[in-house]
Design a protein around this motif. Structure first.
Motif, mmCIF file in Angstrom:
data_model
loop_
_atom_site.group_PDB
_atom_site.id
_atom_site.type_symbol
_atom_site.label_atom_id
_atom_site.label_comp_id
_atom_site.label_asym_id
_atom_site.label_seq_id
_atom_site.Cartn_x
_atom_site.Cartn_y
_atom_site.Cartn_z
ATOM 1 N N ARG A 91 2.051 -1.411 -1.253
ATOM 2 C CA ARG A 91 2.202 0.051 -1.270
ATOM 3 C C ARG A 91 1.732 0.556 -2.631
ATOM 4 O O ARG A 91 2.502 1.065 -3.430
ATOM 5 C CB ARG A 91 3.659 0.429 -0.995
ATOM 6 C CG ARG A 91 4.132 0.023 0.405
ATOM 7 C CD ARG A 91 5.551 0.472 0.713
ATOM 8 N NE ARG A 91 6.515 -0.123 -0.211
ATOM 9 C CZ ARG A 91 7.241 0.576 -1.086
ATOM 10 N NH1 ARG A 91 7.097 1.886 -1.193
ATOM 11 N NH2 ARG A 91 8.097 -0.044 -1.867
ATOM 12 N N GLU A 94 2.439 4.174 -3.766
ATOM 13 C CA GLU A 94 3.829 4.467 -4.089
ATOM 14 C C GLU A 94 4.340 3.700 -5.307
ATOM 15 O O GLU A 94 5.129 4.228 -6.095
ATOM 16 C CB GLU A 94 4.738 4.144 -2.881
ATOM 17 C CG GLU A 94 4.511 5.019 -1.666
ATOM 18 C CD GLU A 94 3.308 4.583 -0.826
ATOM 19 O OE1 GLU A 94 2.904 5.354 0.059
ATOM 20 O OE2 GLU A 94 2.782 3.475 -1.066
ATOM 21 N N SER A 331 -2.162 3.640 -8.397
ATOM 22 C CA SER A 331 -1.692 4.542 -7.342
ATOM 23 C C SER A 331 -2.740 5.574 -6.951
ATOM 24 O O SER A 331 -2.779 6.034 -5.811
ATOM 25 C CB SER A 331 -0.401 5.245 -7.787
ATOM 26 O OG SER A 331 -0.630 6.026 -8.944
#
Length: 360
Positions: A91, A94, A331
């Motif tokens: 991820r 995130e 990110s």
């Protein structure tokens, strides 16, 4: 006894006449003496000033060992079902952390086209996260591979970079602790062929020109030609494959720490030449980052910097830590909306108040 694994068959080298970058070759056998390291540091310094990439040979892994790593590198892509891949999907947006899978169609390339790249990222501490079942028998090998890259390749390179700045040899080594909190990681990456429509929409670019965000990137040379660097004269040139060589470049963190002395290398990935377009491109990397807590400010005590001048991207008080910079870059990469750059042929985004350029 080593666990059996299917052999990965690499593509034959291209026969097309490509315009290759002229890169120097650093022979690690010369690192055995102080005089040898000083000589190599001068060659590395010149390479980073003129081109930004160089090769390393005699790095401690035989061709058979390197072939074995490529065999293992293919496991996350060919022996793990899509449903299981989802269980280990990272991820990045995130968490700002490269661990687990980067699945296809995650990064936006251009004109609504998303990537056809799959990556599996493993922290040098292979126990930090759980891994797919098919990869688990090979974790001890991967741990040894990470240690080899860290101690036998990265550390000698960091010493050469320090000597080039006329700093004590272990200046950069001391901030790349193997047991420190850091995101230094192994990456296996596989590029899959795209449709002609996607190639047209993106101008054959598979990954836009960019810089890495760490200090040093180690890439194990493989034969599918697709990697290009932006030369000082503004031309994109191909990287030539050399059997069992490493291709080395520096990233943003090294630029911060060296006061602009070692600039991050701009590189991109494009569609391979015609005779390699039906081959998947498998790559093996070791991405090195300083310890998370390191503040990315120049080593101003460097005599070389004192002579040439320090180029800061921001004031020292505003400089990010490595953790802040890698989380911001990770990110945002391939997911943020890029604005037209002030420099022709570029797009820009702002990370932590600093402009990051992408090259078309």
């Amino acid at each position: 006894m080593a666990t059996e694994v299917l052999h990965f068959t690499a593509a034959p080298p291209t026969k097309e006449a490509l315009e290759y970058a002229d890169l120097i070759v650093i022979d690690f056998e010369e690192c055995a003496t102080v005089d040898g390291r000083v000589r190599l540091s001068r060659r590395v310094r010149d390479a980073m000033s003129n081109v930004g990439f160089f090769y390393v040979i005699n790095h401690g892994y035989s061709q058979d060992q390197t072939d074995r790593i490529f065999d293992v590198a293919d496991i996350p892509f060919t022996r793990v079902e899509p449903e299981e891949k989802q269980l280990y999907a990272g991820r990045m947006k995130e968490t700002g952390s490269h661990q687990g899978y980067k699945l296809r169609n995650y990064w936006h390339i251009d004109s609504g086209v998303y990537d056809q790249v799959e990556a599996y990222n493993i922290n040098r501490d292979v126990t930090k996260k759980q891994h797919p079942v098919a990869l688990r028998p090979f974790l001890s090998e991967l741990e040894a591979f990470g240690r080899h890259n860290h101690f036998n390749v990265l550390f000698p390179l960091l010493r050469l970079f320090a000597l080039g700045l006329e700093l004590p040899e272990d200046t950069f080594v001391d901030i790349h602790g193997y047991r420190s909190v850091s995101e230094t990681f192994i990456r296996f990456m596989k590029y899959y062929p795209r449709s002609q429509e996607e190639e047209i929409k993106t101008g054959n670019v598979w990954l836009k020109g960019h810089t890495d965000f760490g200090t040093v990137t180690l890439l194990y040379s493989q034969p599918v030609s697709a990697l290009q660097i932006l030369s000082p004269d503004g031309k994109w040139r191909w990287i030539r494959h050399i059997d069992n060589a490493l291709v080395i470049n520096t990233g943003d963190a090294m630029e911060f720490l060296s006061g602009g002395f070692y600039k991050p290398t701009i590189h991109r990935v494009i569609q391979p030449p015609r005779d390699q377009r039906n081959w998947a491109r498998l790559s093996v990397f070791y991405f090195a980052l300083p310890d998370d807590k390191v503040k990315l400010i120049p080593f101003t005590e460097s005599p070389a910097l004192q002579r040439t001048g320090i180029i800061r991207r921001c004031e020292d008080d505003d400089a990010p830590t490595m953790e802040e910079w890698r989380k911001g870059r990770t990110s945002a990469f391939g997911t943020s909306l890029l604005a037209k750059g002030t420099q022709e042929g570029t797009q820009e985004e702002v990370i932590g108040g600093l402009v990051v350029k992408h090259y078309l």
